[in-house]
Design an enzyme around this catalytic site. Sequence first.
Site, mmCIF file in Angstrom:
data_model
loop_
_atom_site.group_PDB
_atom_site.id
_atom_site.type_symbol
_atom_site.label_atom_id
_atom_site.label_comp_id
_atom_site.label_asym_id
_atom_site.label_seq_id
_atom_site.Cartn_x
_atom_site.Cartn_y
_atom_site.Cartn_z
ATOM 1 N N ASP A 134 0.848 -1.201 0.000
ATOM 2 C CA ASP A 134 0.000 0.000 0.000
ATOM 3 C C ASP A 134 0.885 1.253 0.000
ATOM 4 O OD1 ASP A 134 -2.985 0.951 0.520
ATOM 5 O OD2 ASP A 134 -1.662 2.214 1.714
ATOM 6 N N GLU A 149 1.877 5.223 -0.169
ATOM 7 C CA GLU A 149 1.378 6.587 0.050
ATOM 8 C C GLU A 149 2.188 7.492 -0.865
ATOM 9 O OE1 GLU A 149 -1.331 6.992 1.761
ATOM 10 O OE2 GLU A 149 -1.255 4.934 2.485
ATOM 11 N N ASP A 176 -2.258 1.512 -6.913
ATOM 12 C CA ASP A 176 -0.837 1.355 -6.559
ATOM 13 C C ASP A 176 -0.005 0.814 -7.727
ATOM 14 O OD1 ASP A 176 -0.838 1.491 -3.244
ATOM 15 O OD2 ASP A 176 -2.692 0.742 -4.105
ATOM 16 N N HIS A 185 -4.585 5.737 5.996
ATOM 17 C CA HIS A 185 -3.682 6.428 5.052
ATOM 18 C C HIS A 185 -2.234 6.446 5.525
ATOM 19 C CE1 HIS A 185 -7.131 7.499 2.687
ATOM 20 N NE2 HIS A 185 -7.644 8.226 3.682
ATOM 21 N N ASP A 203 -2.230 0.689 6.848
ATOM 22 C CA ASP A 203 -3.178 0.217 5.824
ATOM 23 C C ASP A 203 -2.849 -1.226 5.453
ATOM 24 O OD1 ASP A 203 -4.518 2.626 5.817
ATOM 25 O OD2 ASP A 203 -3.738 3.325 3.886
HETATM 26 P P1 AMP Z 1 -4.534 5.376 0.473
HETATM 27 O O1 AMP Z 1 -3.862 4.133 0.009
HETATM 28 O O2 AMP Z 1 -6.000 5.360 0.409
HETATM 29 O O3 AMP Z 1 -4.034 5.679 1.832
HETATM 30 O O4 AMP Z 1 -4.092 6.543 -0.481
HETATM 31 C C1 AMP Z 1 -2.927 6.539 -1.258
HETATM 32 C C2 AMP Z 1 -2.611 7.930 -1.689
HETATM 33 O O5 AMP Z 1 -3.717 8.488 -2.397
HETATM 34 C C3 AMP Z 1 -2.344 8.909 -0.568
HETATM 35 O O6 AMP Z 1 -1.007 8.839 -0.088
HETATM 36 C C4 AMP Z 1 -2.603 10.217 -1.269
HETATM 37 O O7 AMP Z 1 -1.536 10.579 -2.098
HETATM 38 C C5 AMP Z 1 -3.784 9.885 -2.154
HETATM 39 N N1 AMP Z 1 -5.044 10.209 -1.454
HETATM 40 C C6 AMP Z 1 -5.806 9.372 -0.715
HETATM 41 N N2 AMP Z 1 -6.879 10.004 -0.236
HETATM 42 C C7 AMP Z 1 -6.788 11.281 -0.656
HETATM 43 C C8 AMP Z 1 -7.604 12.453 -0.505
HETATM 44 N N3 AMP Z 1 -8.719 12.425 0.208
HETATM 45 N N4 AMP Z 1 -7.195 13.596 -1.101
HETATM 46 C C9 AMP Z 1 -6.068 13.653 -1.834
HETATM 47 N N5 AMP Z 1 -5.262 12.574 -2.032
HETATM 48 C C10 AMP Z 1 -5.614 11.412 -1.452
HETATM 49 MG MG MG Z 2 -2.789 3.811 2.152
#
Ligand code: AMP
Ligand code: MG
Length: 291
Positions: free
Chosen positions: A105, A107, A205, A262, A267
Amino acid sequence: MFMTLANLTQRPIQRMVVENVLKAKVPLCVIVTSRVSCGKYHSHTNNLPNNSSVGNKPSRNFDSNHQASLNEILIDERNMARRMVLETTSTGPVEQKYDYLLVLDFEATCDNKEKLNPQEIIEFPVLKFNVRSQKVEAVFHQYVSPQYHPQLTPFCTELTGIVQDMVTDQPTLPEVLRNFDKWMITEGLIGSETTSTFVTCGDWDLKTMLPKQCALLDIAPKPYFQRWINIKKSYADVTGTFPKGMMDMMVHFGLKHKGRQHSGIDDCRNISSIVAAILNKGYVFRENGRL
Ligand code: AMP
Ligand code: MG
C-alpha cells in the site's frame, strides 16, 4: 444426476458432495428450485464488477422456456453453487494458489487544492503474509524521498501522518526499488519454488502510481509488479458487493481498524486482516489485476 442445491449445502456431508460436483468430478445437471437462492444470486451478480470471476448472467429456472444452451446453464448454476458453498462454509483447508500474499500500500505526495503533478511515492510498505499460517512473516518498509515536490504539503502530512523529517534524506524511488528487489530475493520470493503475488486495495498502486513514476524516471519496473490481486474484487466475489474502500470491508467482517488510515504500513496491516477474513470464507485468491 439431479439435485436441489438449496438442500445440498445444509449439512457437511452434503457440502462435500457439492464441492466434488464443483470440481466436476461427477456429471452435473442442476435444477434450481429455491426462489430464495435464485434471488440471492441475482443480487450478488448484479453488483459484481465486469471482470469478476463469477458469472454475471442471471440464473435461469430450468422449467422456463429459455433459449440458452445446457452448457451455459451449467456454468451459471455451478457458479451459483460455488458462491453458496463459499457463503455457507465457515473455514476449512482449501487448496490455495499462493504460499505468500504480499500486501502492498503506497502513500504518495498530494494536496487538497489541486492534484499534484507528478505524484511521487513517499511510503513503500509490503507485508509478507503467509497464507497457511495467516501470519506476517516479514516486512519491507521504507519512506521515500520525493524529487519533484520535496516539500510535503500540510494536507499530505495531515492525511498520511508522514512528516517532512520522515522523507528528507531518505532514498529515492530507484534505490528503494533496488532494496525491495534484494528483499524479495532474501525472502525467497523470487528465484525459488515459493509462489506469491501482490495484494492491493484497488488498482491505483500498481496500475497507476508505480508505472507512472517509473516512466517519469525512465526506469523499468520489475516484471513481478505486473500482476496483482485487487482485494476489492476478491471481496466482491465473496460477498456480491463491490466495496468503496478498506473500511467498508472491515466493517462487513467485523474487524477492528488498527492504527491510522492512510498510513501505508497501517493500511497494509488492516488489509492483511481482510485477507485473513476472506481466506476464512474458503475463498481461493487469484490475480485479478494486471498491466
Ligand atoms: P490510500 O492508500 O487510500 O491511503 O491513499 C494513497 C494515496 O492516495 C495517498 O497517499 C494520497 O496521495 C492519495 N489520497 C488518498 N486520499 C486522498 C484524498 N482524500 N485527497 C487527496 N489525495 C488522497
Ligand atoms: Mg494507504
